[in-house]
Scaffold this motif. Structure first.
Motif, PDB file in Angstrom:
ATOM      1  N   LEU A  79      21.695 -22.794 -21.932  1.00 26.25           N
ATOM      2  CA  LEU A  79      23.069 -23.257 -21.731  1.00 26.25           C
ATOM      3  C   LEU A  79      23.133 -24.629 -21.082  1.00 26.25           C
ATOM      4  O   LEU A  79      24.164 -25.307 -21.171  1.00 26.25           O
ATOM      5  CB  LEU A  79      23.829 -22.246 -20.865  1.00 26.25           C
ATOM      6  CG  LEU A  79      24.187 -20.928 -21.543  1.00 26.25           C
ATOM      7  CD1 LEU A  79      24.742 -19.947 -20.523  1.00 26.25           C
ATOM      8  CD2 LEU A  79      25.192 -21.167 -22.663  1.00 26.25           C
ATOM      9  N   THR A  80      22.087 -25.028 -20.417  1.00 24.48           N
ATOM     10  CA  THR A  80      22.091 -26.341 -19.759  1.00 24.48           C
ATOM     11  C   THR A  80      21.534 -27.441 -20.645  1.00 24.48           C
ATOM     12  O   THR A  80      21.501 -28.600 -20.235  1.00 24.48           O
ATOM     13  CB  THR A  80      21.280 -26.279 -18.453  1.00 24.48           C
ATOM     14  OG1 THR A  80      19.960 -25.789 -18.726  1.00 24.48           O
ATOM     15  CG2 THR A  80      21.948 -25.383 -17.438  1.00 24.48           C
ATOM     16  N   TYR A  93      34.295 -26.247 -24.581  1.00 27.13           N
ATOM     17  CA  TYR A  93      32.978 -25.600 -24.566  1.00 27.13           C
ATOM     18  C   TYR A  93      32.304 -25.793 -23.213  1.00 27.13           C
ATOM     19  O   TYR A  93      31.699 -24.866 -22.667  1.00 27.13           O
ATOM     20  CB  TYR A  93      32.107 -26.167 -25.680  1.00 27.13           C
ATOM     21  CG  TYR A  93      30.672 -25.686 -25.634  1.00 27.13           C
ATOM     22  CD1 TYR A  93      30.326 -24.423 -26.091  1.00 27.13           C
ATOM     23  CD2 TYR A  93      29.670 -26.497 -25.092  1.00 27.13           C
ATOM     24  CE1 TYR A  93      29.023 -23.968 -26.025  1.00 27.13           C
ATOM     25  CE2 TYR A  93      28.363 -26.053 -25.019  1.00 27.13           C
ATOM     26  CZ  TYR A  93      28.042 -24.796 -25.491  1.00 27.13           C
ATOM     27  OH  TYR A  93      26.739 -24.356 -25.413  1.00 27.13           O
ATOM     28  N   GLU A  96      33.729 -23.379 -20.657  1.00 31.06           N
ATOM     29  CA  GLU A  96      33.255 -22.014 -20.855  1.00 31.06           C
ATOM     30  C   GLU A  96      31.776 -21.897 -20.499  1.00 31.06           C
ATOM     31  O   GLU A  96      31.339 -20.893 -19.935  1.00 31.06           O
ATOM     32  CB  GLU A  96      33.473 -21.589 -22.313  1.00 31.06           C
ATOM     33  CG  GLU A  96      34.928 -21.468 -22.721  1.00 31.06           C
ATOM     34  CD  GLU A  96      35.651 -20.352 -21.985  1.00 31.06           C
ATOM     35  OE1 GLU A  96      34.981 -19.392 -21.531  1.00 31.06           O
ATOM     36  OE2 GLU A  96      36.879 -20.434 -21.852  1.00 31.06           O
ATOM     37  N   ARG A  97      31.014 -22.918 -20.835  1.00 36.78           N
ATOM     38  CA  ARG A  97      29.589 -22.892 -20.513  1.00 36.78           C
ATOM     39  C   ARG A  97      29.372 -22.876 -19.003  1.00 36.78           C
ATOM     40  O   ARG A  97      28.542 -22.113 -18.486  1.00 36.78           O
ATOM     41  CB  ARG A  97      28.888 -24.098 -21.134  1.00 36.78           C
ATOM     42  CG  ARG A  97      27.395 -24.133 -20.836  1.00 36.78           C
ATOM     43  CD  ARG A  97      26.698 -25.246 -21.580  1.00 36.78           C
ATOM     44  NE  ARG A  97      27.140 -26.563 -21.156  1.00 36.78           N
ATOM     45  CZ  ARG A  97      26.558 -27.703 -21.524  1.00 36.78           C
ATOM     46  NH1 ARG A  97      25.523 -27.676 -22.355  1.00 36.78           N
ATOM     47  NH2 ARG A  97      27.023 -28.863 -21.117  1.00 36.78           N
ATOM     48  N   LEU A 101      27.574 -19.958 -16.864  1.00 36.30           N
ATOM     49  CA  LEU A 101      26.453 -20.224 -15.957  1.00 36.30           C
ATOM     50  C   LEU A 101      26.740 -19.681 -14.563  1.00 36.30           C
ATOM     51  O   LEU A 101      25.847 -19.136 -13.909  1.00 36.30           O
ATOM     52  CB  LEU A 101      26.168 -21.727 -15.902  1.00 36.30           C
ATOM     53  CG  LEU A 101      25.424 -22.315 -17.107  1.00 36.30           C
ATOM     54  CD1 LEU A 101      25.434 -23.842 -17.050  1.00 36.30           C
ATOM     55  CD2 LEU A 101      23.992 -21.791 -17.151  1.00 36.30           C
TER      56      LEU A 101
END
Length: 226
Positions: A79-80, A93, A96-97, A101
Protein backbone atom coordinates in the motif's frame (compact mmCIF):
# COMPACT_ATOMS: atom_id res chain seq x y z
CA UNK A 1 6.67 -33.31 33.56
CA UNK A 2 6.19 -30.46 36.01
CA UNK A 3 5.82 -30.78 39.83
CA UNK A 4 2.03 -30.88 39.65
CA UNK A 5 2.08 -33.84 37.25
CA UNK A 6 4.53 -35.68 39.49
CA UNK A 7 2.26 -35.19 42.49
CA UNK A 8 -0.98 -35.87 40.63
CA UNK A 9 -1.37 -39.56 41.47
CA UNK A 10 -0.81 -39.40 45.26
CA UNK A 11 -2.50 -36.02 45.43
CA UNK A 12 -5.67 -37.18 43.70
CA UNK A 13 -5.76 -40.33 45.83
CA UNK A 14 -5.68 -38.23 49.01
CA UNK A 15 -8.16 -35.70 47.68
CA UNK A 16 -10.50 -38.47 46.61
CA UNK A 17 -10.55 -39.58 50.24
CA UNK A 18 -11.08 -35.97 51.29
CA UNK A 19 -14.05 -35.65 48.94
CA UNK A 20 -15.57 -38.83 50.34
CA UNK A 21 -15.30 -37.52 53.89
CA UNK A 22 -16.67 -34.11 52.93
CA UNK A 23 -19.69 -35.84 51.41
CA UNK A 24 -20.51 -36.97 54.95
CA UNK A 25 -20.71 -33.35 56.02
CA UNK A 26 -18.48 -30.48 57.10
CA UNK A 27 -18.18 -29.07 60.63
CA UNK A 28 -20.40 -26.02 61.13
CA UNK A 29 -18.52 -22.72 60.80
CA UNK A 30 -15.40 -24.27 59.27
CA UNK A 31 -13.40 -21.97 57.00
CA UNK A 32 -13.88 -24.35 54.09
CA UNK A 33 -17.56 -23.41 53.74
CA UNK A 34 -17.06 -20.08 51.94
CA UNK A 35 -14.54 -21.74 49.61
CA UNK A 36 -16.93 -24.57 48.77
CA UNK A 37 -19.75 -22.10 48.09
CA UNK A 38 -17.54 -20.03 45.83
CA UNK A 39 -15.88 -22.84 43.88
CA UNK A 40 -19.00 -25.04 43.71
CA UNK A 41 -16.77 -28.11 43.49
CA UNK A 42 -14.98 -30.50 45.84
CA UNK A 43 -11.19 -30.23 45.97
CA UNK A 44 -10.49 -33.52 44.20
CA UNK A 45 -12.63 -32.57 41.20
CA UNK A 46 -11.18 -29.05 41.21
CA UNK A 47 -7.59 -30.30 41.04
CA UNK A 48 -8.48 -32.94 38.45
CA UNK A 49 -9.86 -30.22 36.20
CA UNK A 50 -6.86 -27.96 36.76
CA UNK A 51 -4.49 -30.71 35.65
CA UNK A 52 -5.72 -30.20 32.07
CA UNK A 53 -4.42 -26.62 32.03
CA UNK A 54 -0.92 -26.42 30.54
CA UNK A 55 1.14 -23.33 29.65
CA UNK A 56 2.76 -24.71 26.47
CA UNK A 57 -0.33 -24.52 24.18
CA UNK A 58 -0.96 -20.93 25.26
CA UNK A 59 2.66 -19.94 24.67
CA UNK A 60 2.53 -21.60 21.25
CA UNK A 61 -0.63 -19.69 20.43
CA UNK A 62 1.14 -16.43 21.25
CA UNK A 63 3.99 -17.28 18.89
CA UNK A 64 1.56 -18.27 16.13
CA UNK A 65 -0.34 -14.98 16.42
CA UNK A 66 2.88 -12.98 16.20
CA UNK A 67 3.80 -14.76 12.98
CA UNK A 68 0.62 -13.38 11.40
CA UNK A 69 2.04 -9.86 11.68
CA UNK A 70 4.38 -10.58 8.76
CA UNK A 71 1.41 -10.85 6.42
CA UNK A 72 0.14 -7.45 7.51
CA UNK A 73 3.62 -6.02 6.98
CA UNK A 74 3.55 -7.28 3.39
CA UNK A 75 0.16 -5.67 2.77
CA UNK A 76 1.36 -2.41 4.28
CA UNK A 77 4.41 -2.42 2.06
CA UNK A 78 2.24 -2.89 -1.02
CA UNK A 79 0.00 0.00 0.00
CA UNK A 80 2.93 2.35 0.45
CA UNK A 81 4.30 1.80 -3.08
CA UNK A 82 4.20 5.07 -5.08
CA UNK A 83 1.32 5.44 -7.54
CA UNK A 84 1.99 7.51 -10.67
CA UNK A 85 -1.26 9.39 -11.01
CA UNK A 86 -2.87 12.58 -9.78
CA UNK A 87 -6.22 14.31 -9.61
CA UNK A 88 -9.46 13.69 -7.68
CA UNK A 89 -9.44 9.90 -8.14
CA UNK A 90 -5.85 9.75 -6.99
CA UNK A 91 -6.70 11.89 -3.97
CA UNK A 92 -9.67 9.68 -3.10
CA UNK A 93 -7.51 6.60 -3.44
CA UNK A 94 -4.83 8.22 -1.28
CA UNK A 95 -7.35 8.94 1.46
CA UNK A 96 -8.65 5.39 1.45
CA UNK A 97 -5.14 3.99 1.34
CA UNK A 98 -4.08 6.11 4.33
CA UNK A 99 -7.17 4.99 6.25
CA UNK A 100 -6.44 1.35 5.45
CA UNK A 101 -2.83 1.73 6.56
CA UNK A 102 -4.03 3.24 9.85
CA UNK A 103 -6.45 0.34 10.27
CA UNK A 104 -3.73 -2.21 9.54
CA UNK A 105 -0.88 -0.91 11.62
CA UNK A 106 -1.16 2.38 13.46
CA UNK A 107 -1.47 2.28 17.20
CA UNK A 108 -2.88 -0.28 19.64
CA UNK A 109 -6.37 -0.16 18.07
CA UNK A 110 -5.11 -1.27 14.65
CA UNK A 111 -5.22 -4.87 13.45
CA UNK A 112 -1.53 -5.35 14.16
CA UNK A 113 -1.99 -3.73 17.55
CA UNK A 114 -4.78 -6.15 18.38
CA UNK A 115 -2.62 -9.07 17.21
CA UNK A 116 0.16 -7.92 19.53
CA UNK A 117 -2.32 -7.65 22.39
CA UNK A 118 -3.75 -11.10 21.68
CA UNK A 119 -0.27 -12.60 21.69
CA UNK A 120 0.56 -10.76 24.90
CA UNK A 121 -2.63 -12.04 26.52
CA UNK A 122 -1.76 -15.62 25.53
CA UNK A 123 1.71 -15.17 27.05
CA UNK A 124 0.22 -13.75 30.24
CA UNK A 125 -2.18 -16.69 30.49
CA UNK A 126 0.71 -19.12 29.95
CA UNK A 127 2.61 -17.46 32.82
CA UNK A 128 -0.53 -17.60 34.97
CA UNK A 129 -1.00 -21.33 34.31
CA UNK A 130 2.65 -22.08 35.05
CA UNK A 131 2.64 -20.09 38.29
CA UNK A 132 -0.71 -21.47 39.42
CA UNK A 133 0.34 -25.05 38.76
CA UNK A 134 3.49 -24.52 40.80
CA UNK A 135 1.54 -22.97 43.70
CA UNK A 136 -0.96 -25.84 43.63
CA UNK A 137 1.86 -28.41 43.53
CA UNK A 138 3.44 -26.84 46.61
CA UNK A 139 0.13 -26.96 48.47
CA UNK A 140 -0.47 -30.60 47.54
CA UNK A 141 3.06 -31.49 48.63
CA UNK A 142 2.41 -29.81 51.98
CA UNK A 143 -0.89 -31.58 52.61
CA UNK A 144 0.52 -34.97 51.56
CA UNK A 145 2.99 -34.85 54.43
CA UNK A 146 0.61 -33.31 56.95
CA UNK A 147 -0.89 -34.87 60.07
CA UNK A 148 -4.32 -34.25 58.54
CA UNK A 149 -3.43 -36.52 55.61
CA UNK A 150 -2.55 -39.33 58.02
CA UNK A 151 -5.91 -38.92 59.76
CA UNK A 152 -7.81 -38.87 56.47
CA UNK A 153 -6.10 -42.03 55.19
CA UNK A 154 -6.75 -43.79 58.50
CA UNK A 155 -10.42 -42.76 58.46
CA UNK A 156 -10.92 -44.07 54.91
CA UNK A 157 -8.71 -47.15 55.07
CA UNK A 158 -11.77 -49.41 55.12
CA UNK A 159 -13.54 -47.45 52.35
CA UNK A 160 -15.74 -44.33 52.23
CA UNK A 161 -17.69 -43.55 55.40
CA UNK A 162 -21.21 -44.92 55.51
CA UNK A 163 -22.44 -42.85 58.41
CA UNK A 164 -23.32 -39.32 57.28
CA UNK A 165 -22.13 -37.11 60.12
CA UNK A 166 -19.92 -34.00 60.09
CA UNK A 167 -18.20 -35.02 63.31
CA UNK A 168 -16.98 -38.46 62.24
CA UNK A 169 -13.31 -39.52 62.25
CA UNK A 170 -11.16 -37.59 59.82
CA UNK A 171 -13.90 -35.18 58.68
CA UNK A 172 -12.37 -32.11 60.32
CA UNK A 173 -8.97 -33.07 58.92
CA UNK A 174 -10.47 -33.49 55.45
CA UNK A 175 -12.10 -30.08 55.74
CA UNK A 176 -8.74 -28.53 56.65
CA UNK A 177 -7.03 -30.12 53.63
CA UNK A 178 -9.90 -29.02 51.40
CA UNK A 179 -9.63 -25.46 52.68
CA UNK A 180 -5.92 -25.30 51.90
CA UNK A 181 -6.34 -26.69 48.39
CA UNK A 182 -9.40 -24.65 47.49
CA UNK A 183 -7.79 -21.48 48.86
CA UNK A 184 -4.87 -21.72 46.45
CA UNK A 185 -7.25 -22.45 43.57
CA UNK A 186 -9.34 -19.41 44.48
CA UNK A 187 -6.21 -17.26 44.30
CA UNK A 188 -5.41 -18.80 40.92
CA UNK A 189 -8.84 -18.05 39.49
CA UNK A 190 -8.75 -14.54 40.93
CA UNK A 191 -5.55 -14.08 38.96
CA UNK A 192 -7.24 -15.25 35.77
CA UNK A 193 -10.12 -12.82 36.27
CA UNK A 194 -7.66 -10.01 36.92
CA UNK A 195 -5.82 -10.80 33.69
CA UNK A 196 -9.08 -10.71 31.74
CA UNK A 197 -10.02 -7.32 33.19
CA UNK A 198 -6.56 -5.93 32.45
CA UNK A 199 -6.40 -7.18 28.88
CA UNK A 200 -10.05 -6.80 27.86
CA UNK A 201 -9.71 -3.22 26.51
CA UNK A 202 -6.77 -4.29 24.34
CA UNK A 203 -8.67 -7.31 23.00
CA UNK A 204 -11.73 -5.39 21.79
CA UNK A 205 -12.69 -5.38 18.14
CA UNK A 206 -10.61 -3.12 15.95
CA UNK A 207 -13.01 -0.55 14.49
CA UNK A 208 -12.63 1.00 11.06
CA UNK A 209 -11.50 4.64 11.11
CA UNK A 210 -12.81 6.47 8.08
CA UNK A 211 -10.65 8.78 5.93
CA UNK A 212 -10.04 12.09 7.64
CA UNK A 213 -10.28 14.47 4.65
CA UNK A 214 -13.99 14.10 3.90
CA UNK A 215 -15.60 13.29 0.58
CA UNK A 216 -13.35 13.57 -2.50
CA UNK A 217 -14.03 15.96 -5.40
CA UNK A 218 -14.56 14.77 -8.96
CA UNK A 219 -14.60 18.10 -10.83
CA UNK A 220 -11.01 17.87 -12.09
CA UNK A 221 -9.31 15.51 -14.52
CA UNK A 222 -7.31 12.52 -13.39
CA UNK A 223 -3.79 12.32 -14.80
CA UNK A 224 -1.87 9.05 -15.01
CA UNK A 225 1.90 9.43 -14.79
CA UNK A 226 3.86 12.59 -14.02
Amino acid sequence: MDPLERLAEPGLDLLGRVDALLAAGVPEGHRVWPLLRRMQVLPGDAVRGFLYLHPAPLASAGHAVRRLVRGYDDVGAALTDPVLWSGPAASAYGQERAALLRHLDEGPESLVGRLDSTAGYADALADWVEGSRLALARTIADVLRSAEAVAVVAATAAGPPTRLTPVGPGVADAAEIAARVLAVLCVAYDGAETLLRQWAPSLAESTWRSPMDGRPRYDQPTRVGW
